[in-house]
Design a protein around this motif. Structure first.
Motif, PDB file in Angstrom:
ATOM      1  N   VAL A  49      -6.109  17.371  -7.682  1.00 35.73           N
ATOM      2  CA  VAL A  49      -5.567  16.400  -8.638  1.00 35.73           C
ATOM      3  C   VAL A  49      -5.253  15.096  -7.909  1.00 35.73           C
ATOM      4  CG1 VAL A  49      -3.781  15.939 -10.374  1.00 35.73           C
ATOM      5  CG2 VAL A  49      -4.534  18.291  -9.952  1.00 35.73           C
ATOM      6  N   ALA A  50      -5.790  13.980  -8.432  1.00 26.89           N
ATOM      7  CA  ALA A  50      -5.482  12.649  -7.889  1.00 26.89           C
ATOM      8  C   ALA A  50      -4.533  11.968  -8.883  1.00 26.89           C
ATOM      9  CB  ALA A  50      -6.755  11.829  -7.724  1.00 26.89           C
ATOM     10  N   LEU A  51      -3.489  11.356  -8.340  1.00 25.34           N
ATOM     11  CA  LEU A  51      -2.413  10.851  -9.206  1.00 25.34           C
ATOM     12  C   LEU A  51      -1.988   9.422  -8.878  1.00 25.34           C
ATOM     13  CD1 LEU A  51       0.063  13.847  -8.770  1.00 25.34           C
ATOM     14  CD2 LEU A  51      -1.061  13.263 -10.930  1.00 25.34           C
ATOM     15  N   ASP A  52      -1.697   8.650  -9.910  1.00 28.38           N
ATOM     16  CA  ASP A  52      -0.829   7.489  -9.739  1.00 28.38           C
ATOM     17  C   ASP A  52       0.427   7.861 -10.525  1.00 28.38           C
ATOM     18  OD1 ASP A  52      -1.058   3.864 -10.281  1.00 28.38           O
ATOM     19  OD2 ASP A  52       0.520   5.181  -9.508  1.00 28.38           O
ATOM     20  N   PRO A  53       1.449   8.369  -9.848  1.00 29.60           N
ATOM     21  CA  PRO A  53       2.585   8.951 -10.573  1.00 29.60           C
ATOM     22  C   PRO A  53       3.296   7.961 -11.497  1.00 29.60           C
ATOM     23  CG  PRO A  53       2.675   9.546  -8.247  1.00 29.60           C
ATOM     24  CD  PRO A  53       1.607   8.496  -8.391  1.00 29.60           C
ATOM     25  N   LEU A  54       3.440   6.725 -11.022  1.00 32.53           N
ATOM     26  CA  LEU A  54       4.105   5.743 -11.892  1.00 32.53           C
ATOM     27  C   LEU A  54       3.398   4.396 -11.754  1.00 32.53           C
ATOM     28  CD1 LEU A  54       6.430   5.758 -13.920  1.00 32.53           C
ATOM     29  CD2 LEU A  54       7.856   4.701 -12.175  1.00 32.53           C
ATOM     30  N   ASP A  55       2.475   4.182 -12.654  1.00 30.11           N
ATOM     31  CA  ASP A  55       1.653   2.956 -12.622  1.00 30.11           C
ATOM     32  C   ASP A  55       2.438   1.812 -13.269  1.00 30.11           C
ATOM     33  OD1 ASP A  55      -0.828   1.436 -12.460  1.00 30.11           O
ATOM     34  OD2 ASP A  55      -0.821   1.592 -14.632  1.00 30.11           O
ATOM     35  N   GLY A  56       2.378   0.641 -12.598  1.00 29.60           N
ATOM     36  CA  GLY A  56       3.094  -0.514 -13.159  1.00 29.60           C
ATOM     37  C   GLY A  56       4.563  -0.513 -12.775  1.00 29.60           C
ATOM     38  N   SER A  57       4.880   0.184 -11.683  1.00 29.94           N
ATOM     39  CA  SER A  57       6.309   0.392 -11.358  1.00 29.94           C
ATOM     40  C   SER A  57       7.033  -0.902 -10.997  1.00 29.94           C
ATOM     41  CB  SER A  57       6.446   1.398 -10.216  1.00 29.94           C
ATOM     42  OG  SER A  57       5.665   0.988  -9.131  1.00 29.94           O
ATOM     43  N   SER A  58       6.279  -1.979 -10.713  1.00 30.86           N
ATOM     44  CA  SER A  58       6.988  -3.243 -10.431  1.00 30.86           C
ATOM     45  C   SER A  58       7.731  -3.707 -11.692  1.00 30.86           C
ATOM     46  CB  SER A  58       6.001  -4.322  -9.968  1.00 30.86           C
ATOM     47  OG  SER A  58       4.986  -4.445 -10.950  1.00 30.86           O
ATOM     48  N   GLY A  59       7.381  -3.114 -12.829  1.00 28.81           N
ATOM     49  CA  GLY A  59       8.021  -3.529 -14.090  1.00 28.81           C
ATOM     50  C   GLY A  59       9.197  -2.669 -14.485  1.00 28.81           C
ATOM     51  N   ILE A  60       9.620  -1.749 -13.577  1.00 29.94           N
ATOM     52  CA  ILE A  60      10.689  -0.802 -13.964  1.00 29.94           C
ATOM     53  C   ILE A  60      11.948  -1.553 -14.386  1.00 29.94           C
ATOM     54  CG2 ILE A  60      12.326   0.933 -13.090  1.00 29.94           C
ATOM     55  CD1 ILE A  60      10.145   1.963 -11.244  1.00 29.94           C
ATOM     56  N   ASP A  61      12.392  -2.492 -13.497  1.00 24.95           N
ATOM     57  CA  ASP A  61      13.704  -3.130 -13.760  1.00 24.95           C
ATOM     58  C   ASP A  61      13.654  -4.078 -14.951  1.00 24.95           C
ATOM     59  OD1 ASP A  61      14.744  -3.305 -10.242  1.00 24.95           O
ATOM     60  OD2 ASP A  61      14.613  -1.671 -11.725  1.00 24.95           O
ATOM     61  N   SER A  62      12.438  -4.422 -15.399  1.00 24.69           N
ATOM     62  CA  SER A  62      12.360  -5.314 -16.578  1.00 24.69           C
ATOM     63  C   SER A  62      11.983  -4.516 -17.822  1.00 24.69           C
ATOM     64  CB  SER A  62      11.297  -6.399 -16.314  1.00 24.69           C
ATOM     65  OG  SER A  62      10.067  -5.764 -15.988  1.00 24.69           O
ATOM     66  N   ASN A  63      12.144  -3.190 -17.728  1.00 29.65           N
ATOM     67  CA  ASN A  63      11.925  -2.332 -18.904  1.00 29.65           C
ATOM     68  C   ASN A  63      10.519  -2.509 -19.503  1.00 29.65           C
ATOM     69  OD1 ASN A  63      12.666  -0.377 -20.685  1.00 29.65           O
ATOM     70  ND2 ASN A  63      13.619  -1.785 -22.167  1.00 29.65           N
ATOM     71  N   SER A  64       9.540  -2.679 -18.593  1.00 30.81           N
ATOM     72  CA  SER A  64       8.148  -2.889 -19.062  1.00 30.81           C
ATOM     73  C   SER A  64       7.460  -1.542 -19.301  1.00 30.81           C
ATOM     74  CB  SER A  64       7.372  -3.667 -17.999  1.00 30.81           C
ATOM     75  OG  SER A  64       8.064  -4.839 -17.680  1.00 30.81           O
ATOM     76  N   VAL A  65       6.300  -1.605 -19.972  1.00 37.44           N
ATOM     77  CA  VAL A  65       5.528  -0.384 -20.219  1.00 37.44           C
ATOM     78  C   VAL A  65       5.058   0.172 -18.875  1.00 37.44           C
ATOM     79  CG1 VAL A  65       3.430   0.574 -21.272  1.00 37.44           C
ATOM     80  CG2 VAL A  65       4.761  -1.184 -22.482  1.00 37.44           C
ATOM     81  N   LEU A  66       5.210   1.481 -18.699  1.00 37.15           N
ATOM     82  CA  LEU A  66       4.780   2.157 -17.469  1.00 37.15           C
ATOM     83  C   LEU A  66       3.790   3.268 -17.823  1.00 37.15           C
ATOM     84  CD1 LEU A  66       8.378   2.540 -15.976  1.00 37.15           C
ATOM     85  CD2 LEU A  66       6.681   0.836 -15.280  1.00 37.15           C
ATOM     86  N   GLY A  67       3.167   3.831 -16.785  1.00 35.76           N
ATOM     87  CA  GLY A  67       2.209   4.905 -17.061  1.00 35.76           C
ATOM     88  C   GLY A  67       2.107   5.886 -15.918  1.00 35.76           C
ATOM     89  N   THR A  68       1.493   7.007 -16.191  1.00 31.92           N
ATOM     90  CA  THR A  68       1.096   7.985 -15.162  1.00 31.92           C
ATOM     91  C   THR A  68      -0.397   8.213 -15.348  1.00 31.92           C
ATOM     92  OG1 THR A  68       3.250   9.112 -15.191  1.00 31.92           O
ATOM     93  CG2 THR A  68       1.353  10.401 -14.403  1.00 31.92           C
ATOM     94  N   ILE A  69      -1.140   8.220 -14.236  1.00 33.54           N
ATOM     95  CA  ILE A  69      -2.587   8.446 -14.322  1.00 33.54           C
ATOM     96  C   ILE A  69      -2.924   9.721 -13.556  1.00 33.54           C
ATOM     97  CG2 ILE A  69      -4.884   7.478 -13.863  1.00 33.54           C
ATOM     98  CD1 ILE A  69      -3.572   4.704 -13.631  1.00 33.54           C
ATOM     99  N   PHE A  70      -3.773  10.578 -14.154  1.00 35.29           N
ATOM    100  CA  PHE A  70      -4.199  11.792 -13.425  1.00 35.29           C
ATOM    101  C   PHE A  70      -5.706  11.977 -13.534  1.00 35.29           C
ATOM    102  CE2 PHE A  70      -5.038  14.538 -17.053  1.00 35.29           C
ATOM    103  CZ  PHE A  70      -4.216  14.022 -18.057  1.00 35.29           C
TER     104      PHE A  70
END
Ligand code: P6P
Length: 311
Positions: A110-131
């Protein structure tokens, strides 16, 4: 008679029944990814409250600042998959080298991007997980066309689990009241053409001339720009509403920025199964033979007509 909407688990089981001598191994694997996604979802939605916001003060192999939530999501997925009994190895954006499962080894990588877009965490932006899922027999450096399944979870206004196992693309929306993903978007087909584009225009001084003339052409045709800095968010919008995404090679990043195994291949696999077209340098990224787990690749994808116009 109450007509129940299939849950993700129901759907995976009914798909498994269509495969002769299926062992149920893939079903368990996908269900474990689903379980981890539910926990990640609850942490993301509570992250404004818990002290899980902010940075860890470390950087990952790509020299990107690791946020606490990144680390949490990575550790959760690695632990969940390692103890599922279905996984042989895990490749992750947050790990320097593949995590080889010691006990309860399974058949899948399994190849993962556990939390894609994480630079947007503190601004409550849309995030994702890719598998992205492969059989172990090809090893950790396989072409994207060997994927058994690929998908993403998008933590947006609602949380959706969207995946393909190589035939079509299906979307499941989390019903928080019952804690299940319900089949909400069956057999998603990407619109062939839409006048919306997603690229980081801030890099346009580093784009080649051809690309810049394409961009000025589509602007003259009235295209809208929609760009969030989260690949999963762009992908979901384009899969649902059409358009085109471009993260090309630039003078500063001659191989592009996006990771081939962790971002490009799973998204390309899913996009193509939804009737879209994906492109790396001169063809689909799915035929690139990776040299290392940290390979990067230029990447653009979109509706069939949008991509014909680009290419
Ligand atoms: P930029 C997020 O860090 C990511 O890997 C993708 O999700 C996203 O498409 C891209 O990088 C954004 O990069 O350079 O535009 O901030």
């Amino acid at each position: 008679m109450y007509k129940s909407v299939p849950t993700l688990t129901d759907f995976i089981l009914q798909e498994e029944r269509k495969i002769k001598n299926a062992t149920g191994s893939f079903t368990i694997l996908l269900t474990q990814i689903e379980n981890a996604a539910k926990i990640i979802n609850s942490h993301i939605r509570a992250s404004g409250l818990a002290d899980i916001l902010g940075k860890t003060g470390t950087t990952n192999v790509y020299q990107e600042e690791v946020q606490k939530l990144d680390k949490f999501c990575n550790d959760l997925l690695v632990n969940t998959l390692s103890t599922s009994g279905q996984v042989y190895a895990i490749i992750s954006e947050e790990l320097e080298k593949p995590h080889m499962v010691k006990e309860y080894k399974g058949e899948y990588i399994v190849a993962l991007d556990p939390l894609d877009g994480s630079s947007g965490i503190d601004s409550n932006s849309v995030l994702g997980t890719i598998f992205s899922i492969y059989h172990k027999k090809g090893g950790v450096l396989q072409q994207g066309k060997n994927q058994v399944a690929a998908g993403y979870i998008v933590y947006g206004a609602s949380t959706m689990f969207v995946y393909t196992f190589g035939r079509d693309v299906n979307g499941f929306t989390l019903d928080p009241a019952i804690g299940s993903f319900l089949l909400s978007h069956e057999n998603i087909r990407m619109p062939e053409y839409a006048k919306t584009y997603a690229t980081n225009e801030g890099n346009s001084l580093e784009f080649d001339e051809e690309l810049n003339s394409y961009l000025s052409k589509i602007k003259k045709e009235g295209y809208k720009l929609r760009y969030s800095g989260c690949l999963v968010a762009e992908t979901h919008r384009i899969v649902m509403q059409g358009g085109i995404f471009l993260y090309p090679a630039t003078s500063k990043l001659p191989s592009g920025k996006l990771r081939l195994l962790l971002e490009v291949n799973p998204i390309a696999f899913l996009v193509e199964q939804a009737g879209g077209v994906s492109y790396a340098v001169d063809s689909s990224p799915l035929s690139i033979a990776p040299k290392s787990i940290s390979d990067r690749s230029p990447f653009c994808f979109g509706g069939k007509k949008n991509m014909e116009e680009l290419i």
